[in-house]
Scaffold this active site. Structure first.
Site, PDB file in Angstrom:
ATOM      1  N   TYR A   1      -2.040  -1.712   3.307  1.00  0.00           N
ATOM      2  CA  TYR A   1      -1.032  -1.394   2.093  1.00  0.00           C
ATOM      3  C   TYR A   1      -0.272  -2.692   1.816  1.00  0.00           C
ATOM      4  O   TYR A   1      -0.203  -3.340   0.714  1.00  0.00           O
ATOM      5  CB  TYR A   1      -0.308  -0.167   2.030  1.00  0.00           C
ATOM      6  CG  TYR A   1       0.461   0.193   0.841  1.00  0.00           C
ATOM      7  CD1 TYR A   1      -0.147   0.431  -0.299  1.00  0.00           C
ATOM      8  CD2 TYR A   1       1.773  -0.150   0.504  1.00  0.00           C
ATOM      9  CE1 TYR A   1       0.386   0.501  -1.600  1.00  0.00           C
ATOM     10  CE2 TYR A   1       2.717  -0.055  -0.393  1.00  0.00           C
ATOM     11  CZ  TYR A   1       2.083   0.508  -1.442  1.00  0.00           C
ATOM     12  OH  TYR A   1       2.762   0.745  -2.541  1.00  0.00           O
TER      13      TYR A   1
ATOM     14  N   LYS B   1      -0.035  -5.897  -1.047  1.00  0.00           N
ATOM     15  CA  LYS B   1       0.993  -5.824  -1.757  1.00  0.00           C
ATOM     16  C   LYS B   1       1.566  -7.387  -1.501  1.00  0.00           C
ATOM     17  O   LYS B   1       2.154  -8.027  -2.418  1.00  0.00           O
ATOM     18  CB  LYS B   1       2.226  -5.138  -1.714  1.00  0.00           C
ATOM     19  CG  LYS B   1       1.764  -3.723  -2.033  1.00  0.00           C
ATOM     20  CD  LYS B   1       1.254  -3.615  -3.456  1.00  0.00           C
ATOM     21  CE  LYS B   1       0.772  -2.232  -3.612  1.00  0.00           C
ATOM     22  NZ  LYS B   1       0.512  -1.931  -5.223  1.00  0.00           N
TER      23      LYS B   1
END
Length: 265
Positions: free
Chosen positions: A161, A165
Site C-alpha cells: 500500500y 501511495k
C-alpha cells in the site's frame, strides 16, 4: 454579466468513505458530480446520486460503474461522463484498496493487484482526464489519493500500500509538469487515519495479526497525532474542495498532508 457555467466533476471510488464525502462536498460547492465505483457498489452509488440531486434545484449527477485498473472501462467511463454532462472540469482519482500484509509476507499476486488499482488506476484517470481537459481548452483540476504512507512508508503491515501511495506522488508531480501549460493543476491529498470502512478493516487485521483489542489500532494512530485524534471523511473533502476551486490555481504538483500531525512534511 453572463452566469458562470456549472463545472463538472468526476469522483472515483465514491460509493463510501472519503470518495462519498468528496462527491457531496463538490455538489454543495455548486458542481455537477459524476460518481464511479465497481459494479457491486451500484446500489450505494445510486443512493448517493439521488442525494446529490437533492442538494439543490438543477443539481445533476450520474452513475458510472467501472474498474479503474482496466483501461477500456476507464475510457468508456470518461466518454459517458462527457456525453452526459458535456465536459469535465474536476477529476478526483480517489479509488483504491489496502492490503494488510508485511513486506515479506506479500505475494506477487497481491502486489500486482494493489498496484493495478491504486497506481495504474490513478495513472489512467489522470491521463484520460488530461486528454479531455486539453481538448476543452479551459484548464481543469486533477486530484489524486496518496496517503501519509506515501510520505513515510514505515508500517509493517502496509508495505505494498505504501508503495502505491509513493507512486501516486510521483505520478502527480509528473502529470503536473506536463499539464501546467494547459492551465491544468494536478495535486494529491495524503490523509492519515480517517474513520472509514478501510480503517475498520485495518483495525480488524491488527486484532487478527497482533492480538490487539477492537479499537486499539485507531488509538495507536491517534496517540501519535499532534492533535490527539483521527480524521473524518469530511476533513479530506474540505481540502479537495479548496484544491478544486479557482483560488487554488497556483498550487500544482503537491501532495498535501492532512493527518493531524501524525507525520509532518
Amino acid at each position: 454579466m453572463s452566469e458562470k457555467p456549472t463545472r463538472i466533476a468526476l469522483v472515483t471510488g465514491a460509493a463510501q468513505g472519503i470518495g462519498r464525502a468528496i462527491a457531496l462536498r463538490l455538489a454543495k460547492d455548486g458542481l455537477d458530480v459524476a460518481i464511479n465505483d465497481i459494479a457491486s457498489k451500484l446500489d450505494e452509488l445510486t443512493a448517493l446520486s439521488n442525494e446529490i440531486k437533492a442538494i439543490g434545484t438543477g443539481r445533476k449527477s450520474s452513475v458510472h460503474t467501472a474498474d479503474v485498473s482496466q483501461e477500456m472501462e476507464v475510457k468508456k467511463m470518461f466518454e459517458e461522463v462527457v456525453e452526459t454532462h458535456g465536459g469535465l472540469d474536476v477529476m478526483i482519482a480517489n479509488a483504491g484498496i489496502a492490503i494488510s500484509k508485511s513486506f515479506m509476507g506479500t505475494t506477487v499476486e497481491e502486489w500486482d493487484r494493489i498496484f493495478a488499482i491504486n497506481a495504474r488506476g490513478t495513472f489512467l484517470c489522470y491521463q484520460y482526464a488530461g486528454k479531455q481537459m486539453i481538448q476543452q481548452g479551459r484548464g481543469g483540476r486533477i486530484i489524486g489519493a496518496s496517503s501519509v504512507l506515501g510520505k513515510n512508508g514505515v508500517n509493517q503491515d502496509l508495505a505494498a500500500y505504501a508503495g502505491t501511495k509513493f507512486a501516486v506522488r510521483g505520478i502527480t508531480q509528473a502529470a503536473a509538469g506536463e499539464l501546467g501549460r494547459h492551465k491544468i493543476t494536478v495535486n494529491a491529498y495524503a490523509p492519515g487515519l480517517i474513520n472509514t470502512s478501510m480503517a475498520q478493516g485495518l483495525d480488524e487485521n491488527a486484532q487478527k495479526n497482533h492480538n490487539w483489542q477492537p479499537g486499539d489500532f485507531a488509538k495507536w494512530v491517534s496517540d501519535r497525532s499532534i492533535l490527539g485524534y483521527n480524521g473524518q471523511p469530511e476533513d479530506i473533502a474540505g481540502l479537495v474542495s479548496y484544491l478544486a476551486s479557482d483560488e487554488a490555481h497556483f498550487i500544482t504538483g503537491q501532495t498535501i498532508c492532512i493527518n493531524g500531525g501524525t507525520y509532518c512534511d
